[in-house]
Motif scaffolding. Structure first.
Motif, PDB file in Angstrom:
ATOM      1  N   MET A   2      49.079  48.904  45.203  1.00  0.00           N
ATOM      2  CA  MET A   2      48.814  47.519  45.466  1.00  0.00           C
ATOM      3  C   MET A   2      47.567  47.094  44.684  1.00  0.00           C
ATOM      4  O   MET A   2      46.627  47.861  44.542  1.00  0.00           O
ATOM      5  N   ILE A   3      47.599  45.881  44.197  1.00  0.00           N
ATOM      6  CA  ILE A   3      46.462  45.280  43.503  1.00  0.00           C
ATOM      7  C   ILE A   3      46.039  44.058  44.308  1.00  0.00           C
ATOM      8  O   ILE A   3      46.876  43.230  44.667  1.00  0.00           O
ATOM      9  N   VAL A   4      44.740  43.960  44.600  1.00  0.00           N
ATOM     10  CA  VAL A   4      44.221  42.839  45.375  1.00  0.00           C
ATOM     11  C   VAL A   4      43.036  42.234  44.641  1.00  0.00           C
ATOM     12  O   VAL A   4      42.117  42.952  44.236  1.00  0.00           O
ATOM     13  N   LEU A   5      43.070  40.927  44.456  1.00  0.00           N
ATOM     14  CA  LEU A   5      41.938  40.181  43.911  1.00  0.00           C
ATOM     15  C   LEU A   5      41.437  39.252  45.005  1.00  0.00           C
ATOM     16  O   LEU A   5      42.246  38.591  45.659  1.00  0.00           O
ATOM     17  N   ARG A   6      40.118  39.221  45.199  1.00  0.00           N
ATOM     18  CA  ARG A   6      39.521  38.347  46.212  1.00  0.00           C
ATOM     19  C   ARG A   6      38.443  37.484  45.592  1.00  0.00           C
ATOM     20  O   ARG A   6      37.444  38.007  45.089  1.00  0.00           O
ATOM     21  N   GLN A   7      38.675  36.190  45.592  1.00  0.00           N
ATOM     22  CA  GLN A   7      37.687  35.205  45.154  1.00  0.00           C
ATOM     23  C   GLN A   7      37.127  35.511  43.759  1.00  0.00           C
ATOM     24  O   GLN A   7      35.919  35.434  43.521  1.00  0.00           O
ATOM     25  N   VAL A   8      38.008  35.879  42.828  1.00  0.00           N
ATOM     26  CA  VAL A   8      37.612  36.234  41.463  1.00  0.00           C
ATOM     27  C   VAL A   8      37.318  34.972  40.658  1.00  0.00           C
ATOM     28  O   VAL A   8      38.040  33.973  40.760  1.00  0.00           O
ATOM     29  N   ALA A   9      36.251  35.018  39.868  1.00  0.00           N
ATOM     30  CA  ALA A   9      35.874  33.896  39.009  1.00  0.00           C
ATOM     31  C   ALA A   9      35.530  34.441  37.626  1.00  0.00           C
ATOM     32  O   ALA A   9      34.999  35.546  37.493  1.00  0.00           O
ATOM     33  N   LYS A  10      35.839  33.647  36.612  1.00  0.00           N
ATOM     34  CA  LYS A  10      35.504  34.022  35.240  1.00  0.00           C
ATOM     35  C   LYS A  10      35.259  32.764  34.431  1.00  0.00           C
ATOM     36  O   LYS A  10      36.026  31.803  34.500  1.00  0.00           O
ATOM     37  N   SER A  11      34.200  32.759  33.660  1.00  0.00           N
ATOM     38  CA  SER A  11      33.884  31.649  32.767  1.00  0.00           C
ATOM     39  C   SER A  11      33.314  32.227  31.477  1.00  0.00           C
ATOM     40  O   SER A  11      32.992  33.416  31.404  1.00  0.00           O
ATOM     41  N   ILE A  35      41.079  41.604  33.066  1.00  0.00           N
ATOM     42  CA  ILE A  35      40.359  41.958  34.294  1.00  0.00           C
ATOM     43  C   ILE A  35      41.170  42.970  35.092  1.00  0.00           C
ATOM     44  O   ILE A  35      40.639  43.973  35.575  1.00  0.00           O
ATOM     45  N   LEU A  36      42.484  42.741  35.216  1.00  0.00           N
ATOM     46  CA  LEU A  36      43.351  43.676  35.939  1.00  0.00           C
ATOM     47  C   LEU A  36      43.393  45.048  35.276  1.00  0.00           C
ATOM     48  O   LEU A  36      43.520  46.067  35.950  1.00  0.00           O
ATOM     49  N   ALA A  37      43.285  45.081  33.947  1.00  0.00           N
ATOM     50  CA  ALA A  37      43.305  46.346  33.208  1.00  0.00           C
ATOM     51  C   ALA A  37      41.944  47.029  33.184  1.00  0.00           C
ATOM     52  O   ALA A  37      41.833  48.173  32.741  1.00  0.00           O
ATOM     53  N   GLY A  38      40.909  46.337  33.644  1.00  0.00           N
ATOM     54  CA  GLY A  38      39.567  46.916  33.639  1.00  0.00           C
ATOM     55  C   GLY A  38      38.859  46.815  32.305  1.00  0.00           C
ATOM     56  O   GLY A  38      37.853  47.487  32.084  1.00  0.00           O
ATOM     57  N   LEU A  39      39.375  45.986  31.404  1.00  0.00           N
ATOM     58  CA  LEU A  39      38.767  45.848  30.083  1.00  0.00           C
ATOM     59  C   LEU A  39      37.561  44.916  30.094  1.00  0.00           C
ATOM     60  O   LEU A  39      36.663  45.060  29.271  1.00  0.00           O
ATOM     61  N   ILE A  40      37.564  43.936  30.999  1.00  0.00           N
ATOM     62  CA  ILE A  40      36.411  43.057  31.174  1.00  0.00           C
ATOM     63  C   ILE A  40      36.136  42.917  32.671  1.00  0.00           C
ATOM     64  O   ILE A  40      36.998  43.210  33.501  1.00  0.00           O
ATOM     65  N   VAL A  41      34.935  42.484  33.001  1.00  0.00           N
ATOM     66  CA  VAL A  41      34.510  42.348  34.394  1.00  0.00           C
ATOM     67  C   VAL A  41      34.463  40.873  34.760  1.00  0.00           C
ATOM     68  O   VAL A  41      34.017  40.039  33.962  1.00  0.00           O
ATOM     69  N   SER A  42      34.898  40.561  35.957  1.00  0.00           N
ATOM     70  CA  SER A  42      34.843  39.167  36.421  1.00  0.00           C
ATOM     71  C   SER A  42      33.397  38.792  36.722  1.00  0.00           C
ATOM     72  O   SER A  42      32.543  39.650  36.931  1.00  0.00           O
ATOM     73  N   ASP A  43      33.116  37.499  36.712  1.00  0.00           N
ATOM     74  CA  ASP A  43      31.774  37.013  37.025  1.00  0.00           C
ATOM     75  C   ASP A  43      31.467  37.214  38.516  1.00  0.00           C
ATOM     76  O   ASP A  43      30.343  37.538  38.879  1.00  0.00           O
ATOM     77  N   GLY A  74      33.572  38.097  42.581  1.00  0.00           N
ATOM     78  CA  GLY A  74      34.775  38.505  43.293  1.00  0.00           C
ATOM     79  C   GLY A  74      35.006  39.995  43.239  1.00  0.00           C
ATOM     80  O   GLY A  74      34.223  40.751  42.667  1.00  0.00           O
ATOM     81  N   ASP A  75      36.083  40.417  43.849  1.00  0.00           N
ATOM     82  CA  ASP A  75      36.429  41.832  43.971  1.00  0.00           C
ATOM     83  C   ASP A  75      37.839  42.079  43.466  1.00  0.00           C
ATOM     84  O   ASP A  75      38.732  41.264  43.674  1.00  0.00           O
ATOM     85  N   VAL A  76      38.015  43.238  42.828  1.00  0.00           N
ATOM     86  CA  VAL A  76      39.338  43.675  42.362  1.00  0.00           C
ATOM     87  C   VAL A  76      39.549  45.080  42.923  1.00  0.00           C
ATOM     88  O   VAL A  76      38.729  45.970  42.713  1.00  0.00           O
ATOM     89  N   PHE A  77      40.621  45.257  43.675  1.00  0.00           N
ATOM     90  CA  PHE A  77      40.938  46.549  44.287  1.00  0.00           C
ATOM     91  C   PHE A  77      42.284  47.043  43.777  1.00  0.00           C
ATOM     92  O   PHE A  77      43.219  46.267  43.627  1.00  0.00           O
ATOM     93  N   PHE A  78      42.359  48.345  43.545  1.00  0.00           N
ATOM     94  CA  PHE A  78      43.604  48.989  43.122  1.00  0.00           C
ATOM     95  C   PHE A  78      44.028  49.993  44.161  1.00  0.00           C
ATOM     96  O   PHE A  78      43.246  50.704  44.701  1.00  0.00           O
TER      97      PHE A  78
END
Length: 64
Positions: A1-10, A50-58, A60-64
């Motif tokens: 499962m992949i979960v993103l919580r309140q992720v932001a990127k600019s 972001i999902l691949a882990g190549l860049i980091v979000s500004d 929020g949280d990403v769980f695998f």
């Protein structure tokens, strides 16, 4: 499962700050197929990076 919580990127576009997405929450169950679509410049490739882990979000949280 992949979960993103309140992720932001600019990113900076010249002298302006461009917000691609903010407060993005998403849950993808194991074995699911997902289609990510949108207009050009909406942040589809950035989200995949972001999902691949190549860049980091500004924020929020990403769980695998």
């Amino acid at each position: 499962m992949i979960v993103l919580r309140q992720v932001a990127k600019s990113f900076e576009d010249g002298e302006r700050q461009k917000q691609l997405f903010e407060g993005l929450s998403l849950k993808i169950a194991r074995g699911s197929f997902v289609c990510i679509r949108g207009r050009s410049g909406a942040g589809k490739s950035t989200l995949l990076k972001i999902l691949a882990g190549l860049i980091v979000s500004d924020r929020g949280d990403v769980f695998f």
